[in-house]
Each structure stands twice: as structure tokens, then as C-alpha cells.
Design an enzyme around this catalytic site. Structure first.
Site, PDB file in Angstrom:
ATOM      1  N   ARG A   1       0.796  -1.234   0.000  1.00  0.00           N
ATOM      2  CA  ARG A   1       0.000   0.000   0.000  1.00  0.00           C
ATOM      3  C   ARG A   1       0.822   1.273   0.000  1.00  0.00           C
ATOM      4  O   ARG A   1       0.246   2.353   0.030  1.00  0.00           O
ATOM      5  CB  ARG A   1      -0.975  -0.017   1.183  1.00  0.00           C
ATOM      6  CG  ARG A   1      -1.960  -1.155   1.060  1.00  0.00           C
ATOM      7  CD  ARG A   1      -3.098  -1.116   2.070  1.00  0.00           C
ATOM      8  NE  ARG A   1      -3.768  -2.402   1.986  1.00  0.00           N
ATOM      9  CZ  ARG A   1      -3.498  -3.442   2.753  1.00  0.00           C
ATOM     10  NH1 ARG A   1      -2.606  -3.322   3.726  1.00  0.00           N
ATOM     11  NH2 ARG A   1      -4.114  -4.583   2.588  1.00  0.00           N
TER      12      ARG A   1
ATOM     13  N   GLY B   1      -0.986 -11.375   9.259  1.00  0.00           N
ATOM     14  CA  GLY B   1      -0.829 -12.807   9.451  1.00  0.00           C
ATOM     15  C   GLY B   1      -1.727 -13.406  10.512  1.00  0.00           C
ATOM     16  O   GLY B   1      -1.552 -14.575  10.885  1.00  0.00           O
TER      17      GLY B   1
ATOM     18  N   ASP C   1     -13.919 -11.732  12.484  1.00  0.00           N
ATOM     19  CA  ASP C   1     -12.872 -11.052  11.699  1.00  0.00           C
ATOM     20  C   ASP C   1     -13.186  -9.557  11.548  1.00  0.00           C
ATOM     21  O   ASP C   1     -12.927  -8.958  10.514  1.00  0.00           O
ATOM     22  CB  ASP C   1     -12.708 -11.708  10.325  1.00  0.00           C
ATOM     23  CG  ASP C   1     -11.515 -11.162   9.547  1.00  0.00           C
ATOM     24  OD1 ASP C   1     -10.603 -10.605  10.167  1.00  0.00           O
ATOM     25  OD2 ASP C   1     -11.514 -11.273   8.307  1.00  0.00           O
TER      26      ASP C   1
ATOM     27  N   LYS D   1     -14.622  -2.617  10.158  1.00  0.00           N
ATOM     28  CA  LYS D   1     -15.380  -3.660   9.481  1.00  0.00           C
ATOM     29  C   LYS D   1     -16.762  -3.895  10.082  1.00  0.00           C
ATOM     30  O   LYS D   1     -17.680  -4.305   9.378  1.00  0.00           O
ATOM     31  CB  LYS D   1     -14.607  -4.985   9.524  1.00  0.00           C
ATOM     32  CG  LYS D   1     -13.523  -5.155   8.490  1.00  0.00           C
ATOM     33  CD  LYS D   1     -13.018  -6.585   8.568  1.00  0.00           C
ATOM     34  CE  LYS D   1     -11.847  -6.844   7.661  1.00  0.00           C
ATOM     35  NZ  LYS D   1     -11.402  -8.253   7.776  1.00  0.00           N
TER      36      LYS D   1
ATOM     37  N   ASN E   1     -13.439  -2.001   4.207  1.00  0.00           N
ATOM     38  CA  ASN E   1     -12.183  -2.725   4.388  1.00  0.00           C
ATOM     39  C   ASN E   1     -11.029  -1.740   4.418  1.00  0.00           C
ATOM     40  O   ASN E   1     -11.139  -0.662   4.981  1.00  0.00           O
ATOM     41  CB  ASN E   1     -12.047  -3.803   3.311  1.00  0.00           C
ATOM     42  CG  ASN E   1     -11.196  -4.970   3.771  1.00  0.00           C
ATOM     43  OD1 ASN E   1      -9.975  -4.929   3.685  1.00  0.00           O
ATOM     44  ND2 ASN E   1     -11.835  -6.009   4.283  1.00  0.00           N
ATOM     45  N   TRP E   2      -9.903  -2.078   3.822  1.00  0.00           N
ATOM     46  CA  TRP E   2      -8.701  -1.237   3.929  1.00  0.00           C
ATOM     47  C   TRP E   2      -8.801   0.039   3.102  1.00  0.00           C
ATOM     48  O   TRP E   2      -8.071   1.011   3.357  1.00  0.00           O
ATOM     49  CB  TRP E   2      -7.467  -2.016   3.467  1.00  0.00           C
ATOM     50  CG  TRP E   2      -7.509  -2.331   2.002  1.00  0.00           C
ATOM     51  CD1 TRP E   2      -8.015  -3.454   1.422  1.00  0.00           C
ATOM     52  CD2 TRP E   2      -7.099  -1.479   0.931  1.00  0.00           C
ATOM     53  NE1 TRP E   2      -7.946  -3.359   0.061  1.00  0.00           N
ATOM     54  CE2 TRP E   2      -7.378  -2.159  -0.269  1.00  0.00           C
ATOM     55  CE3 TRP E   2      -6.521  -0.219   0.865  1.00  0.00           C
ATOM     56  CZ2 TRP E   2      -7.092  -1.621  -1.526  1.00  0.00           C
ATOM     57  CZ3 TRP E   2      -6.241   0.333  -0.378  1.00  0.00           C
ATOM     58  CH2 TRP E   2      -6.521  -0.378  -1.557  1.00  0.00           C
TER      59      TRP E   2
ATOM     60  N   CYS F   1      -7.421 -18.325  -1.736  1.00  0.00           N
ATOM     61  CA  CYS F   1      -6.807 -17.761  -2.947  1.00  0.00           C
ATOM     62  C   CYS F   1      -7.575 -18.107  -4.217  1.00  0.00           C
ATOM     63  O   CYS F   1      -7.594 -17.309  -5.155  1.00  0.00           O
ATOM     64  CB  CYS F   1      -5.365 -18.248  -3.091  1.00  0.00           C
ATOM     65  SG  CYS F   1      -4.217 -17.524  -1.904  1.00  0.00           S
ATOM     66  N   HIS F   2      -8.160 -19.287  -4.257  1.00  0.00           N
ATOM     67  CA  HIS F   2      -8.801 -19.749  -5.489  1.00  0.00           C
ATOM     68  C   HIS F   2     -10.321 -19.734  -5.416  1.00  0.00           C
ATOM     69  O   HIS F   2     -10.975 -20.297  -6.288  1.00  0.00           O
ATOM     70  CB  HIS F   2      -8.290 -21.140  -5.847  1.00  0.00           C
ATOM     71  CG  HIS F   2      -6.832 -21.164  -6.205  1.00  0.00           C
ATOM     72  ND1 HIS F   2      -6.355 -20.699  -7.410  1.00  0.00           N
ATOM     73  CD2 HIS F   2      -5.748 -21.553  -5.494  1.00  0.00           C
ATOM     74  CE1 HIS F   2      -5.036 -20.825  -7.440  1.00  0.00           C
ATOM     75  NE2 HIS F   2      -4.642 -21.336  -6.287  1.00  0.00           N
TER      76      HIS F   2
ATOM     77  N   MET G   1       2.877 -20.240  -5.817  1.00  0.00           N
ATOM     78  CA  MET G   1       2.150 -21.453  -5.448  1.00  0.00           C
ATOM     79  C   MET G   1       3.110 -22.391  -4.714  1.00  0.00           C
ATOM     80  O   MET G   1       3.770 -23.235  -5.302  1.00  0.00           O
ATOM     81  CB  MET G   1       1.574 -22.126  -6.699  1.00  0.00           C
ATOM     82  CG  MET G   1       0.841 -23.428  -6.424  1.00  0.00           C
ATOM     83  SD  MET G   1      -0.551 -23.209  -5.299  1.00  0.00           S
ATOM     84  CE  MET G   1      -0.732 -24.882  -4.711  1.00  0.00           C
TER      85      MET G   1
END
Length: 725
Positions: free
Chosen positions: A142, A202, A333, A360, A421-422, A643-644, A683
Site C-alpha cells: 500500500r 498474518g 474477523d 469492518k 475494508n482497507w 486464494c482460489h 504457489m
């Protein structure tokens, strides 16, 4: 508006490192370049953009008015620069003395002539590709901080790097995290009195959060402020001893502790008069409080300070001053790491020094920034986890949504991406409005039975991420799509209500910029960049950006000419972790990463937009047993969905596994997922967490899902043909 001390007044104080107490701090004001005087008065220097939020108050307001409501129709592209990373772009550029500096995905840095776009230098920290698996929300960055003649960069793998502003040469670098753990850095540093301040991310993976200060001269760590209790015991500072009283159980203790979360991954602001640094603290680790802080009956217990809190400290020493917790005992969260804005305004007949945040959890908060005292809070989006706010600023809980206590699934609004969000807000002092990039999206939270942390790979949240996967049913998908909204909200912080709002094609829209020209600039998920009337929300101008724009714009001048710059490139948490079909059905969007710079009368043009046609679903037949597919589904939800995308319905930024060329080849699939054949591309090998049989089960699950969606697409095609005839 936040009071500013003029240049002459600061000089009269002797160029104090911090204005409170008039002292020189760890570093004297450097010769030339960026110093305390320039940073304190950044809001009065509209030619440049020298700190992340435009000023220490983080208002993202510029008084520049050459581009205004009357002239914005003549705004055109002055120049652009394509980036070499087709991942999410979230950075705020900095501009100093005619030069523009910007970070991109994978923590790269580029410098340009701010008027012409001529490249000056670039820096690649060569973040190892396998670091990508530690990032919850894309390999984004960012932005930068500036002090003296240096720029400061936090890299995805946890390094803090000082670069020469003129050449990009590395002056020093230091590792700020334990790189054996799943720490990352995506946020921009700040600098106060020669101290570079940076946190980390994290929490989803099981780390312990903190913010730390480093010397701008050599990178030496000066202090560290942990946000959740650890193993310090009697040696812990008083603020951590107080926090420990709000946790239960022994989940945080010892080498096998689960970290607790509370990472400081984005927002900071600084008041030089009060000498207070404010930062937002993230979610718990794991999310499910029943595992993180269990009571004697196994249910979640305690407020768990300082999770989901705004904390004020002394930037010189890291000394705790006050905190305010937005979500006590959070389990959804609901981070408080969202943008913090400082301002002065009249409330109930008297002037107040306030701090504002739309975290949030869906409430917009106004606090006294000197004391942390609660002033007011009201929902800026619909929410159901809370039934209201008490007079002392503690939210009243809806017991049906306390899944950490009931142990039962619940549909909760907002979901883990929040109501905001951010993406930075902006504050217009003339309108006394805060502009919020808001969205509405609920989530089904379902506790995962017998959950255990996995320190090697995957989310450690204590919930079943596959519980809310959408079935291959067109009707249900359309119904869910209709409940997900994105909008620009102009919020009156005194009346605590929206004055106007603008609906966007979908959620996950860009950060904001407000200007003295009566404008608000924002990009959106509909692949456009637009300017709105700051008083009414009327759209006055737009530009087809060819890609979703999530980063916030800035404005500056060179030789008296005003420019507006924004980094374009679709990506981030929603783009990679939301159901890809929902995104594409709202507005198909792809990643074309480039820096866009505009001025009045600009005549540059983008290349022709490339064709955007997804390959047809053509999976091999699904022949695996129901048990194998079920196993694959559970492992996919925990290790792959982040991720997917849920249910393997990938979007456009990362590979859609339903269309993977390796899907029909067991050996190739195993080499990638288990063997790490594509680790350089991000990956990493999942061998530490998944057996070969489990990897094969995931493949069979994706094959099953691809066949289901192929049939659904065929049904949709028939419906379209019938409608056309």
C-alpha cells in the site's frame, strides 16, 4: 478541521522533533529532504503528497481547485505506465518535488517524472514467490514513507528497506518479523521524528501482532508494542497485564500457543500537538473465540484486548496511553485496522478534537482523540451482529450471531470483509463529510468441529470456510448476487447519518480523494475512475480504466499544473476469495495493472482493451467416490479457497482451477500442489499440510465442481437463447 501549526511557528519552537514538549527525538531534522516541519505541515503543501494519507491527520483532502466542478469535464489522461505484476494494486503514490514514487504488488517500487511519466528508477526486493502463501489477501503493497532523502518500504516477507530517493539504491534493510512464521507486510510505514513505524499481518495464520519503531538512520529497532498478551508473565508491561485479564484459557501460552492475532496491518494517524500515534488492531487468531479464549464450558469468553481496538501510544517510546475496543470478544474477523481520520469539529455546541473510523463491524465511530472517550457511533451499513450501542460505547450483542457461544452456524452481516475494508476514506472539511467506500455482504459462519491449528499452511480460523459455498443453482446465485452491494457513502459525522450515496456495480471499490475543487474521486469494480460532486454525489466525469480500481487517488501540481494519479489493477481479498461467478455476473473485471495520471486537457490514450473471453469449462469426467470428493471439499475449503475462491469458482486474477491445464493430469497436479513446481510464481508446496492422497482428493473435488458448473452454464445458455427468441 484539524488545527495546523504554521511553518513559522514550528521554526520558532526550534524544529521540535515532536511538538508536544518541544524536544529533539531519536533523530534531528535531516538536512534537506523530508523533515518534521514538512510532515507536520503536509496538508499546507498541496503541490506534493509526502505521506500516506496526505497529512498526519490522514484526511486525504487536498485544497487544490484547478480541477473543479466546472473544469473536470476537460480532465484527460496525461500519461500512464504499465506495471509488470498482474496482481492486486493498492498503493498510494508519494510525490515530492516533481517526482512520483509508487509501490506495486510483490513490493516493487517505481519512480517517475511526475509531469511526463519518464521512468527514473525501479527497485525489486525479490520477495520469494512462496511468500505468497502467507498472505491472506493478495501479494499487495500500500505504499511508502519518506524521511530525509530516503523512502521506506515494508516488503511482503517482512523486511523494512530504506531506499535513496534519487537513485533507488538500498541504504539499509532489516528483518522486522520472524520469517519462519506466517507474518507479512502489506501496509505503508509512517515516520514520526525519525522513527519508521510499521506493523504486520498474518492473524489468519496464527501469529502475535505488534507495531514497532525503527531508526530512520540505520534500521535499529527502538521499541515494540505487542497488541495481545504473550509469555512475559510478571515481566509484561502493565498494559499487557491488564489485557491478560480479558482472556481465558491457556491457548496463547507456550511454544504451542496460537498467537492470538491482533496484527497492526494498515491504519495509523498522528497528532503532533497531543504527541499521540493512533493505530488500528486486527482480528483474533483464530477467529472463533471458542478456540482462542475458551471458558470452562468450552464457549468463547472475554473481551480479548486489544483485538479490534484503536490504540493511542507515544511514538517516541511506545508507551500505552489509551484504547477503545470497537468489537469486544470479536469472533467474525471484525478488524479495526480500517482508515483512521483526525479532525476538529463542533459537536453539541463545543469544539472537539475527534478521531473517526468506519471499521469492518459496520458502525461509524467518533471518539475524543485526546482521551479515547466515546462520543457517538451509528451503523453506516445494515448489520445484525449487534442490536445497538450503549451510552458508554459498548455494542449490545445479538445472541443468535454469537457462534462462539452457541456453537451453531449463523448468517451474519457484515461478513469477514466488513462493511468497509482497507480502502481509505476521505474527509472534506468544507462539507464536514467523510466519504466511505462501503459495501454490504453477509457470510454464513459455521464452527469447525475439533479444529486444530496448522502452523505450516492454510487459514487458522476455527470456522468451516466451505459451509457457505453456493450450489450450482442459477436461481440461488442470482438471489445471493442481489444481496451484495457496493456504494460510496457521504457520511455526516456529527448527525451520524448518510447525506448521500452512490451505488456501484458491485463491492470492493476504490479508496477516495476529496479536493478543494468540490470533487470526490474514486475508482470502482466496474472498471472506471470517476469524479463526483462532493456536496451531492452527482457524477461529473468518468474514465474507462479497463480494470477494476481499488487503490486511492492522489493529487499534486508540477509547475502550477494540477494532476490526479491513481494506481489501477483489480485484486485484493474480495477479488481472490469471493465466488468468481458472482464477481463476473456483476461486472466482468480483469487485472490490467497500470498507473494512470490525469490533467486538464490531457490527450494520452490507453491501448485498445484486450479481448476478455474465458475459456469454456471442459473438465475431465467426474468418477471419484462421494467420500473422496467430500474429503477434497473439506481440504479445499481450508487450504485453497482463500486464494482460489469458494467452491472452486475462481475469478480472473489467480488461476481458476476448474480451467487448469493440470486438472486432468494427476501427476502434474501433484507436482504443483505437493511438489511446489510453481513456488516461484507464488504457489508454494502444501506437502507440510496435505498428503498426496489429500491433494488428489482436492483434484477430484475440483473436477466434480467443474462438471456441475459446466452443466449450470449450459442451462444458462439455453435460458438466454429462449429469451432472445
Amino acid at each position: 478541521m484539524m488545527r495546523r501549526i504554521g511553518w513559522a511557528a514550528v521554526a520558532a519552537l526550534g524544529l521540535c522533533g515532536t511538538l508536544a514538549g518541544c524536544k529533539m527525538g531519536a533523530a534531528d531534522a535531516p538536512e534537506g529532504g523530508i523533515d518534521t516541519v514538512r510532515l507536520v505541515n503536509a496538508g499546507e503543501d498541496p503541490a506534493n503528497w509526502i505521506t500516506h494519507g496526505g497529512s498526519y491527520a490522514e484526511q486525504r483532502f487536498s485544497p487544490l481547485d484547478q480541477i473543479d466542478r466546472d473544469s473536470v469535464g476537460d480532465l484527460g489522461l496525461a500519461w500512464f505506465s504499465d506495471m509488470d505484476t498482474a496482481r492486486g494494486q493498492e498503493a498510494t503514490p508519494l510525490v515530492m518535488d516533481g517526482k512520483l514514487y509508487v509501490t506495486t504488488a510483490w513490493s516493487k517500487v517505481f519512480a517517475y517524472d511526475a509531469a511526463t511519466g519518464e521512468p527514473l528508477w525501479s527497485y525489486d526486493p525479490e520477495v520469494p514467490g512462496e511468500t505468497g502463501v502467507k498472505a491472506c489477501c493478495d501479494v499487495v503493497n500500500r505504499g511508502l514513507a519518506a524521511w530525509g532523502e530516503h523512502l521506506f518500504l515494508g516488503t511482503l516477507d517482512g523486511r523494512l528497506v530504506a531506499l535513496d530517493r534519487d537513485t533507488g539504491a538500498v541504504a539499509w534493510k532489516t528483518v522486522t518479523v520472524d520469517q519462519d512464521k506466517s507474518y507479512t507486510i502489506t501496509g505503508a510505514p509512517r515516520v514520526v521524528d525519525g522513527k519508521v513505524l510499521i506493523g504486520n499481518g498474518g492473524a489468519e495464520f496464527g501469529v502475535r501482532g505488534y507495531i514497532a519503531a525503527y531508526s530512520a538512520d540505520d534500521g535499529e529497532e527502538l521499541w515494540r508494542f505487542y497488541t495481545v498478551p504473550g509469555d512475559e508473565g510478571d515481566d509484561a508491561p502493565d498494559y499487557l497485564k491488564a489485557a491478560a485479564e480479558t482472556w481465558s484459557g491457556d491457548a496463547l501460552a507456550g511454544e504451542n500457543g496460537i498467537g492470538g492475532g491482533g496484527t497492526v496491518w494498515d491504519s495509523m494517524a498522528y497528532d503532533p500537538e497531543l504527541d499521540l500515534l493512533y493505530f488500528g488492531v486486527g482480528n483474533g487468531s483464530p477467529w472463533n473465540r471458542a478456540y482462542r479464549s475458551p471458558g470452562p464450558d468450552g464457549r468463547g469468553e472475554g473481551d480479548n484486548l486489544y483485538l479490534s481496538s484503536i490504540v493511542a501510544i507515544r511514538p517516541d517510546t511506545g508507551e500505552y496511553v489509551w484504547h477503545y475496543q470497537t468489537t469486544p470478544g470479536e469472533t467474525w474477523d471484525y478488524t479495526a485496522t480500517q482508515h483512521i481520520v483526525l479532525a476538529d469539529m463542533e459537536i453539541d455546541g463545543r469544539s472537539r478534537q475527534v478521531l473517526m473510523q468506519a471499521p469492518k463491524n459496520g458502525y461509524f465511530y467518533v471518539l475524543d482523540r485526546a482521551t479515547g472517550a466515546f462520543i457517538s457511533a451509528e451503523p453506516y451499513i445494515p448489520l445484525n451482529w449487534s442490536t445497538g450501542m450503549s451510552e458508554d460505547g459498548r455494542p449490545q450483542m445479538n445472541p443468535e450471531t454469537r457462534i462462539d457461544i452457541t456453537g451453531q452456524p449463523a448468517l451474519v452481516m457484515p461478513g469477514p470483509l466488513g462493511g468497509h475494508n482497507w480502502h481509505p476514506m476521505a474527509y472534506h472539511p468544507g462539507e464536514n463529510l467523510v466519504y466511505i467506500p462501503a459495501f454490504e455482504a453477509a457470510m454464513l459462519y459455521a464452527p469447525e468441529a475439533d479444529w486444530k491449528p496448522d502452523r505450516a499452511r492454510g487459514f487458522n480460523i476455527g470456522f468451516d470456510l466451505g459451509a457457505g459455498d453456493l450450489p450450482p443453482d442459477l436461481g440461488i446465485r442470482r438471489e445471493v448476487q442481489g444481496t451484495i452491494k457496493g456504494k460510496l457513502v457521504a457520511w455526516d459525522p456529527v448527525a451520524q447519518e448518510a447525506r448521500w450515496s452512490v451505488e456501484h456495480p458491485g463491492p470492493w471499490n476504490g479508496g477516495l480523494l476529496a479536493t478543494g475543487g468540490g470533487l470526490v474521486f474514486q475508482g470502482n469494480s466496474g472498471s472506471e475512475f470517476a469524479a463526483y460532486n462532493s456536496a451531492t454525489g452527482e457524477r461529473l466525469w468518468s474514465f474507462a480504466a479497463q480494470t477494476g480500481v481499488v487503490a486511492p487517488p492522489i493529487t499534486y501540481t508540477v509547475d502550477g499544473e494540477q494532476y490526479v494519479a491513481v494506481l489501477a489493477g483489480w485484486g485484493g481479498a474480495f477479488a481472490i476469495s469471493a465466488d468468481g461467478a458472482l464477481i463476473d455476473n456483476m461486472r466482468p473485471v480483469r487485472n490490467i495493472s497500470r498507473l494512470l495520471v490525469f490533467k486538464l486537457g490531457g490527450t494520452a490514450a490507453l491501448p485498445e482493451e484486450p479481448d476478455f473471453t474465458l475459456a469454456a469449462l471442459d473438465p475431465p469426467p467426474s468418477r471419484a467416490s462421494a467420500a473422496t470428493v467430500a474429503l477434497g471439499g473439506s481440504k479445499y475449503a481450508r487450504y485453497c479457497a482463500v486464494c482460489h475462491a469458494p467452491g472452486a469458482v475462481g475469478s480472473t486474477e489467480l488461476p481458476d482451477l476448474r480451467r487448469s491445464g493440470a486438472l486432468e493430469n494427476r501427476t502434474a497436479w501433484l507436482q504443483i500442489v505437493h511438489g511446489g513446481a510453481l513456488s516461484d510464481n507464488g504457489m508454494a508446496s502444501f506437502a507440510p499440510s496435505l498428503s498426496e492422497d489429500e491433494v488428489e482428493a482436492i483434484r477430484q473435488y475440483v473436477i466434480k465442481r467443474a462438471n456441475e458448473d459446466k452443466a449450470m452454464e449450459a442451462e444458462r445458455a439455453k435460458t438466454r437463447v429462449a429469451a432472445a427468441s
